[in-house]
Enzyme design. Structure first.
Site, mmCIF file in Angstrom:
data_model
loop_
_atom_site.group_PDB
_atom_site.id
_atom_site.type_symbol
_atom_site.label_atom_id
_atom_site.label_comp_id
_atom_site.label_asym_id
_atom_site.label_seq_id
_atom_site.Cartn_x
_atom_site.Cartn_y
_atom_site.Cartn_z
ATOM 1 N N VAL A 104 -4.152 -4.145 -1.885
ATOM 2 C CA VAL A 104 -4.687 -4.435 -0.554
ATOM 3 C C VAL A 104 -4.612 -3.191 0.325
ATOM 4 O O VAL A 104 -5.536 -2.908 1.098
ATOM 5 C CB VAL A 104 -3.950 -5.624 0.084
ATOM 6 N N PRO A 115 -0.892 -6.643 7.398
ATOM 7 C CA PRO A 115 -0.365 -7.997 7.555
ATOM 8 C C PRO A 115 -0.327 -8.764 6.245
ATOM 9 O O PRO A 115 -1.189 -8.577 5.376
ATOM 10 C CB PRO A 115 -1.354 -8.654 8.537
ATOM 11 N N GLU A 160 -4.773 4.404 -7.769
ATOM 12 C CA GLU A 160 -3.780 3.341 -7.615
ATOM 13 C C GLU A 160 -2.947 3.187 -8.883
ATOM 14 O O GLU A 160 -3.474 2.917 -9.963
ATOM 15 C CB GLU A 160 -4.443 2.007 -7.279
ATOM 16 N N GLY A 161 -1.643 3.342 -8.729
ATOM 17 C CA GLY A 161 -0.741 3.222 -9.862
ATOM 18 C C GLY A 161 -0.476 1.789 -10.258
ATOM 19 O O GLY A 161 -0.981 0.831 -9.653
ATOM 20 N N ALA A 162 0.349 1.633 -11.294
ATOM 21 C CA ALA A 162 0.778 0.321 -11.772
ATOM 22 C C ALA A 162 2.278 0.204 -11.524
ATOM 23 O O ALA A 162 3.066 0.935 -12.128
ATOM 24 C CB ALA A 162 0.472 0.171 -13.260
ATOM 25 N N GLY A 163 2.673 -0.662 -10.606
ATOM 26 C CA GLY A 163 4.089 -0.786 -10.292
ATOM 27 C C GLY A 163 4.592 0.422 -9.522
ATOM 28 O O GLY A 163 3.923 0.942 -8.636
ATOM 29 N N LYS A 219 -0.005 -2.978 -3.075
ATOM 30 C CA LYS A 219 -0.702 -1.703 -3.315
ATOM 31 C C LYS A 219 -2.216 -1.851 -3.301
ATOM 32 O O LYS A 219 -2.924 -1.017 -2.743
ATOM 33 C CB LYS A 219 -0.297 -1.101 -4.663
ATOM 34 N N LYS A 248 -8.146 3.255 -11.210
ATOM 35 C CA LYS A 248 -6.968 2.543 -11.721
ATOM 36 C C LYS A 248 -6.727 3.058 -13.133
ATOM 37 O O LYS A 248 -7.437 2.694 -14.080
ATOM 38 C CB LYS A 248 -7.228 1.035 -11.747
#
Length: 238
Positions: free
Chosen positions: A17, A201, A110-113, A15, A37
């Protein structure tokens, strides 16, 4: 308000990256970008977290905001409880994102998990955050065996809550893809009910930052600010 929520089908699937690649692609288009975050777990005070990693890869032009940090690598609700700290609340996330959205062209959350990991003792999740923001969710998925089930569960949970799925990005595409990896390229859109919008990648996060920024648009479809083509990618790995 241009806000995109980035969720995974699980933890440790790329997530951060992917978020960095989204930020780099947007910056390359001349857009201003902020990354939020809501809850950082498993990182001690003073150590660099996911926001710092996004800014390292995408560049210091990214505005980074971390709302809460808990040292143990657990779901945010449990990590907050064990640390004796107040949990992050969805209202605080909403307020922070809307303030940033007033000053930036794109805000990435951006979430957590995974999507339904609990943020607090009231059972709030990243899905609730997306609902408050009326923002689409980009799902980051694994490449190989088992990922279609997890992707379907995640996108069904989004639809059940009336939330929009922007699409799916593979968070770590292997250098030597196996049969399941290659077959999943064709199966992701049906499983998700949403388009496949990129493949980052494996080990992309180890690239020198300048190389990461230069190459990031190649990993993302035009809908995400890049040049990646799903049909051409599938044909190349058929």
């Amino acid at each position: 308000m241009s806000v995109l929520v980035v969720s995974g089908t699980n933890t440790e699937i790329g997530k951060t990256v992917v978020t960095a690649a989204l930020a780099a692609a947007a910056l390359a288009q001349g857009r201003s970008v902020a990354v939020v975050k809501p809850a950082q777990t498993g990182v001690a005070e003073g150590e660099p977290g996911d926001v710092a990693e996004v800014r390292r890869l995408a560049g210091d032009a990214v505005t980074g905001v971390e709302l809460a940090r808990f040292p143990e690598p657990l779901a945010p609700d449990r990590a907050a409880l064990r640390a004796g700290l107040a949990p992050v609340r969805t209202a605080d996330v909403e307020l922070a994102v809307k303030r940033l959205a007033a000053e930036h062209d794109l805000v990435l959350v951006e979430g957590a998990g995974g999507l339904l990991v609990r943020l607090d003792d009231r059972g709030a999740t990243l899905a609730d955050v997306a609902g408050l923001l009326d923002a689409p969710v980009l799902v980051v998925a694994q490449a190989g065996l088992g990922t279609l089930n997890m992707t379907t569960l995640t996108t069904e949970a989004l639809r059940a809550r009336g939330l929009a799925c922007r699409g799916v990005v593979i968070g770590s595409w292997p250098a030597a893809p196996g049969l399941a990896d290659r077959c999943n390229l064709a199966d992701f859109p049906e499983a998700a009910g949403a388009p496949l919008l990129g493949a980052v990648p494996e080990r992309a996060g180890t690239l020198p930052p300048a190389g990461f920024r230069r190459t990031a648009p190649d990993w993302l479809a035009p809908a995400l600010g890049g040049t990646w083509d799903a049909a051409a990618f599938a044909a190349a790995h058929g």
